[in-house]
Design a protein around this motif. Structure first.
Motif, PDB file in Angstrom:
ATOM      1  N   ASN A  80      31.334  37.500  39.940  1.00 23.64           N
ATOM      2  CA  ASN A  80      31.011  36.082  39.977  1.00 23.64           C
ATOM      3  C   ASN A  80      32.235  35.315  40.463  1.00 23.64           C
ATOM      4  O   ASN A  80      33.303  35.890  40.660  1.00 23.64           O
ATOM      5  CB  ASN A  80      30.536  35.582  38.602  1.00 23.64           C
ATOM      6  N   ILE A  81      32.075  34.030  40.632  1.00 22.17           N
ATOM      7  CA  ILE A  81      33.157  33.192  41.164  1.00 22.17           C
ATOM      8  C   ILE A  81      34.365  33.184  40.223  1.00 22.17           C
ATOM      9  O   ILE A  81      35.499  33.071  40.662  1.00 22.17           O
ATOM     10  CB  ILE A  81      32.645  31.762  41.474  1.00 22.17           C
ATOM     11  N   TRP A  82      34.118  33.348  38.917  1.00 21.92           N
ATOM     12  CA  TRP A  82      35.226  33.347  37.963  1.00 21.92           C
ATOM     13  C   TRP A  82      36.156  34.531  38.177  1.00 21.92           C
ATOM     14  O   TRP A  82      37.361  34.427  37.914  1.00 21.92           O
ATOM     15  CB  TRP A  82      34.710  33.305  36.526  1.00 21.92           C
ATOM     16  N   ASP A  83      35.618  35.663  38.651  1.00 16.26           N
ATOM     17  CA  ASP A  83      36.475  36.804  38.969  1.00 16.26           C
ATOM     18  C   ASP A  83      37.525  36.412  40.002  1.00 16.26           C
ATOM     19  O   ASP A  83      38.675  36.827  39.919  1.00 16.26           O
ATOM     20  CB  ASP A  83      35.656  37.978  39.498  1.00 16.26           C
ATOM     21  N   PHE A  85      38.629  33.246  40.567  1.00 17.47           N
ATOM     22  CA  PHE A  85      39.536  32.269  39.964  1.00 17.47           C
ATOM     23  C   PHE A  85      40.524  32.924  39.004  1.00 17.47           C
ATOM     24  O   PHE A  85      41.631  32.437  38.829  1.00 17.47           O
ATOM     25  CB  PHE A  85      38.756  31.187  39.218  1.00 17.47           C
ATOM     26  N   CYS A  86      40.116  34.026  38.381  1.00 15.96           N
ATOM     27  CA  CYS A  86      40.960  34.712  37.394  1.00 15.96           C
ATOM     28  C   CYS A  86      41.841  35.789  38.023  1.00 15.96           C
ATOM     29  O   CYS A  86      42.502  36.549  37.309  1.00 15.96           O
ATOM     30  CB  CYS A  86      40.087  35.326  36.304  1.00 15.96           C
ATOM     31  N   LYS A  88      40.941  38.496  39.696  1.00 17.37           N
ATOM     32  CA  LYS A  88      40.412  39.861  39.575  1.00 17.37           C
ATOM     33  C   LYS A  88      39.981  40.432  40.925  1.00 17.37           C
ATOM     34  O   LYS A  88      39.514  41.561  40.980  1.00 17.37           O
ATOM     35  CB  LYS A  88      39.236  39.880  38.604  1.00 17.37           C
TER      36      LYS A  88
END
Length: 144
Positions: A80-83, A85-86, A88
């Motif tokens: 997902n997009i959070w990967d 941003f984080c 990953k």
């Protein structure tokens, strides 16, 4: 109709001003759900939407002779997009190819010329076949 008129006016203005025109022929990001729903014939791409690009070439064709085909590939696809941003996502591949635009596609009317529309769609489809294979090659090069 309004979108076409706004685009037509912008294209007319941009004939005399240096500009870059971006067109996302897939229309959206690829997801397995979208790919399945669309029944795309391509392994790595959604079906292309040729109308916007053809309209711009019809309006600005005399000043456009090449295009850049940009492919952005995440070999280890983020969930997902959070990967992203984080942090990953360790690898992002950006591949740019210069493509000559065939002269027969410049200055034509996509909305009223059925023969041109069919020829242009066939050309874009051919580009998509090549792009799909190119993505497969890029993925193979960047596998873990």
């Amino acid at each position: 109709g309004k979108d076409l008129e706004v685009t037509r006016a912008a294209c007319e203005k941009f004939k005399y001003t240096p500009v870059s025109v971006f067109n996302f022929m897939e229309g959206t990001r690829l997801t397995p759900e979208k790919h399945a729903k669309q029944d795309s014939p391509f392994e790595h791409l959604l079906k292309p939407k040729a109308g916007g690009a053809a309209f711009v070439l019809g309006s600005m064709g005399e000043v456009m002779h090449t295009m850049l085909d940009v492919t952005v590939l995440y070999p280890n696809s983020p969930k997902n997009i959070w990967d992203m941003f984080c942090g990953k996502v360790s690898t992002v591949v950006v591949d740019v190819r210069k493509v000559d635009i065939p002269k027969q596609f410049l200055g034509k009317d996509y909305t009223s010329d059925a023969e041109f529309k069919a020829e242009f769609q066939a050309w874009v489809n051919e580009l998509w076949v090549e792009k799909d294979q190119h993505i497969a090659n890029l993925k193979a090069q960047h596998e873990n």
